[in-house]
Design a protein around this motif. Structure first.
Motif, PDB file in Angstrom:
ATOM      1  N   TRP A  18      51.762 -30.769  24.128  1.00  0.00           N
ATOM      2  CA  TRP A  18      53.090 -31.274  24.445  1.00  0.00           C
ATOM      3  C   TRP A  18      53.233 -31.331  25.953  1.00  0.00           C
ATOM      4  CZ3 TRP A  18      56.255 -33.303  20.941  1.00  0.00           C
ATOM      5  CH2 TRP A  18      56.028 -32.984  19.587  1.00  0.00           C
ATOM      6  N   TYR A  19      54.032 -32.294  26.444  1.00  0.00           N
ATOM      7  CA  TYR A  19      54.256 -32.409  27.881  1.00  0.00           C
ATOM      8  C   TYR A  19      55.597 -33.084  28.142  1.00  0.00           C
ATOM      9  CZ  TYR A  19      52.909 -37.330  27.492  1.00  0.00           C
ATOM     10  OH  TYR A  19      52.850 -38.655  27.152  1.00  0.00           O
ATOM     11  N   THR A  20      56.066 -32.937  29.365  1.00  0.00           N
ATOM     12  CA  THR A  20      57.255 -33.642  29.835  1.00  0.00           C
ATOM     13  C   THR A  20      56.818 -34.557  30.980  1.00  0.00           C
ATOM     14  OG1 THR A  20      57.808 -32.000  31.511  1.00  0.00           O
ATOM     15  CG2 THR A  20      58.724 -31.656  29.285  1.00  0.00           C
ATOM     16  N   LEU A  21      57.724 -35.386  31.458  1.00  0.00           N
ATOM     17  CA  LEU A  21      57.390 -36.249  32.593  1.00  0.00           C
ATOM     18  C   LEU A  21      56.979 -35.433  33.811  1.00  0.00           C
ATOM     19  CD1 LEU A  21      60.105 -39.057  32.350  1.00  0.00           C
ATOM     20  CD2 LEU A  21      57.678 -39.194  31.751  1.00  0.00           C
ATOM     21  N   ALA A  22      57.593 -34.266  33.999  1.00  0.00           N
ATOM     22  CA  ALA A  22      57.246 -33.408  35.138  1.00  0.00           C
ATOM     23  C   ALA A  22      55.826 -32.869  35.026  1.00  0.00           C
ATOM     24  CB  ALA A  22      58.232 -32.246  35.250  1.00  0.00           C
ATOM     25  N   ASP A  23      55.294 -32.802  33.801  1.00  0.00           N
ATOM     26  CA  ASP A  23      53.937 -32.290  33.572  1.00  0.00           C
ATOM     27  C   ASP A  23      52.853 -33.345  33.775  1.00  0.00           C
ATOM     28  OD1 ASP A  23      55.028 -29.815  32.707  1.00  0.00           O
ATOM     29  OD2 ASP A  23      55.199 -30.562  30.644  1.00  0.00           O
ATOM     30  N   LEU A  24      53.234 -34.617  33.944  1.00  0.00           N
ATOM     31  CA  LEU A  24      52.244 -35.697  33.994  1.00  0.00           C
ATOM     32  C   LEU A  24      51.164 -35.528  35.060  1.00  0.00           C
ATOM     33  CD1 LEU A  24      54.124 -38.964  33.071  1.00  0.00           C
ATOM     34  CD2 LEU A  24      52.169 -37.940  31.911  1.00  0.00           C
ATOM     35  N   PRO A  25      51.473 -35.130  36.287  1.00  0.00           N
ATOM     36  CA  PRO A  25      50.376 -34.962  37.255  1.00  0.00           C
ATOM     37  C   PRO A  25      49.307 -33.964  36.783  1.00  0.00           C
ATOM     38  CG  PRO A  25      52.469 -35.027  38.397  1.00  0.00           C
ATOM     39  CD  PRO A  25      52.790 -34.956  36.922  1.00  0.00           C
ATOM     40  N   THR A  26      49.723 -32.867  36.201  1.00  0.00           N
ATOM     41  CA  THR A  26      48.770 -31.865  35.702  1.00  0.00           C
ATOM     42  C   THR A  26      48.019 -32.394  34.491  1.00  0.00           C
ATOM     43  OG1 THR A  26      50.173 -30.090  36.512  1.00  0.00           O
ATOM     44  CG2 THR A  26      48.537 -29.502  34.839  1.00  0.00           C
ATOM     45  N   LEU A  27      48.734 -33.050  33.588  1.00  0.00           N
ATOM     46  CA  LEU A  27      48.107 -33.613  32.394  1.00  0.00           C
ATOM     47  C   LEU A  27      47.040 -34.640  32.770  1.00  0.00           C
ATOM     48  CD1 LEU A  27      47.967 -34.047  29.287  1.00  0.00           C
ATOM     49  CD2 LEU A  27      49.725 -35.802  29.615  1.00  0.00           C
ATOM     50  N   VAL A  28      47.368 -35.521  33.712  1.00  0.00           N
ATOM     51  CA  VAL A  28      46.432 -36.561  34.142  1.00  0.00           C
ATOM     52  C   VAL A  28      45.205 -35.936  34.805  1.00  0.00           C
ATOM     53  CG1 VAL A  28      46.166 -38.469  35.770  1.00  0.00           C
ATOM     54  CG2 VAL A  28      48.127 -38.403  34.237  1.00  0.00           C
ATOM     55  N   THR A  29      45.406 -34.909  35.600  1.00  0.00           N
ATOM     56  CA  THR A  29      44.265 -34.200  36.207  1.00  0.00           C
ATOM     57  C   THR A  29      43.347 -33.648  35.123  1.00  0.00           C
ATOM     58  OG1 THR A  29      45.535 -33.648  38.180  1.00  0.00           O
ATOM     59  CG2 THR A  29      43.610 -32.284  37.723  1.00  0.00           C
ATOM     60  N   GLN A  30      43.930 -33.049  34.083  1.00  0.00           N
ATOM     61  CA  GLN A  30      43.136 -32.514  32.974  1.00  0.00           C
ATOM     62  C   GLN A  30      42.387 -33.621  32.241  1.00  0.00           C
ATOM     63  OE1 GLN A  30      46.068 -30.538  30.571  1.00  0.00           O
ATOM     64  NE2 GLN A  30      46.084 -28.690  31.841  1.00  0.00           N
ATOM     65  N   ARG A  77      47.139 -43.945  39.730  1.00  0.00           N
ATOM     66  CA  ARG A  77      47.427 -43.302  41.024  1.00  0.00           C
ATOM     67  C   ARG A  77      46.379 -42.243  41.341  1.00  0.00           C
ATOM     68  NH1 ARG A  77      49.732 -47.122  43.044  1.00  0.00           N
ATOM     69  NH2 ARG A  77      51.902 -47.520  42.599  1.00  0.00           N
ATOM     70  N   GLN A  78      46.028 -41.424  40.356  1.00  0.00           N
ATOM     71  CA  GLN A  78      45.020 -40.387  40.617  1.00  0.00           C
ATOM     72  C   GLN A  78      43.631 -40.982  40.820  1.00  0.00           C
ATOM     73  OE1 GLN A  78      44.800 -36.621  38.790  1.00  0.00           O
ATOM     74  NE2 GLN A  78      47.010 -36.334  38.719  1.00  0.00           N
ATOM     75  N   LEU A  79      43.419 -42.197  40.358  1.00  0.00           N
ATOM     76  CA  LEU A  79      42.136 -42.869  40.578  1.00  0.00           C
ATOM     77  C   LEU A  79      42.133 -43.673  41.880  1.00  0.00           C
ATOM     78  CD1 LEU A  79      41.344 -43.988  36.929  1.00  0.00           C
ATOM     79  CD2 LEU A  79      40.235 -42.156  38.226  1.00  0.00           C
ATOM     80  N   GLY A  80      43.197 -43.546  42.655  1.00  0.00           N
ATOM     81  CA  GLY A  80      43.216 -44.151  43.981  1.00  0.00           C
ATOM     82  C   GLY A  80      43.885 -45.493  44.105  1.00  0.00           C
ATOM     83  N   VAL A  81      44.551 -45.973  43.069  1.00  0.00           N
ATOM     84  CA  VAL A  81      45.237 -47.255  43.163  1.00  0.00           C
ATOM     85  C   VAL A  81      46.466 -47.080  44.044  1.00  0.00           C
ATOM     86  CG1 VAL A  81      46.471 -49.057  41.886  1.00  0.00           C
ATOM     87  CG2 VAL A  81      44.407 -48.019  40.915  1.00  0.00           C
ATOM     88  N   ARG A  82      46.580 -47.921  45.049  1.00  0.00           N
ATOM     89  CA  ARG A  82      47.699 -47.843  45.991  1.00  0.00           C
ATOM     90  C   ARG A  82      48.699 -48.988  45.799  1.00  0.00           C
ATOM     91  NH1 ARG A  82      46.673 -43.471  48.439  1.00  0.00           N
ATOM     92  NH2 ARG A  82      44.849 -42.996  49.685  1.00  0.00           N
TER      93      ARG A  82
END
Length: 144
Positions: free
Chosen positions: A4-16, A46-51
């Motif tokens: 389970w996740y929230t929008l605030a958790d997305l950066p951590t989830l995406v890293t995982q 974004r985490q893959l570098g797309v600007r």
């Protein structure tokens, strides 16, 4: 992976996700309308570098971005009627390996219609609404 996740958790989830299933890969995102498929793709890009600006390719079918390691393709197959229409749009060639061979990634929203074109090893990201309505979502990840 199932969590389970929230929008605030997305950066951590995406890293995982990118740690466990790093590019090059094809990622197929499934889920009802409003489960956050495009939002998740945006964070992944974004985490893959797309600007550059990231938007849903609902009408264009394919958006192309430049990431740190290669080209990133974002597909939305919602409007495709059948696999023949996908082939006519050039998706068979796109999924044939070139983008993933060079370190990029392919993110596909609504992949069911093109499933016959998907190669082995696709990372399926299934998104679900919280039935309790608390603004959470659930992600279930498998490979095929």
């Amino acid at each position: 992976m199932d969590q389970w996740y929230t929008l605030a958790d997305l950066p951590t989830l995406v890293t995982q996700l990118l740690h466990h299933y790093p590019p090059p890969h094809i990622y197929a995102l499934e889920g009802e309308l409003g489960t956050g498929k495009t939002t998740l793709v945006t964070h992944l890009c974004r985490q893959l570098g797309v600007r550059e600006p990231i938007s849903s390719p609902t009408y264009s079918i394919v958006n192309e971005y430049t990431g740190r390691e290669g080209t990133i393709y974002h597909l939305d197959c919602y409007r495709l009627k059948d696999v023949e229409e996908a082939i006519d749009a050039g998706l068979e060639e796109l999924l044939g390996g070139a983008p993933i061979a060079i370190g990029g990634a392919v993110f596909i929203e609504w992949p069911a219609v093109i499933e016959p074109l998907l190669p082995p090893g696709v990372v399926f990201l299934r998104l679900y609404h919280d039935p309790a309505g608390e603004g959470r979502r659930r992600i279930h990840v498998t490979t095929g």
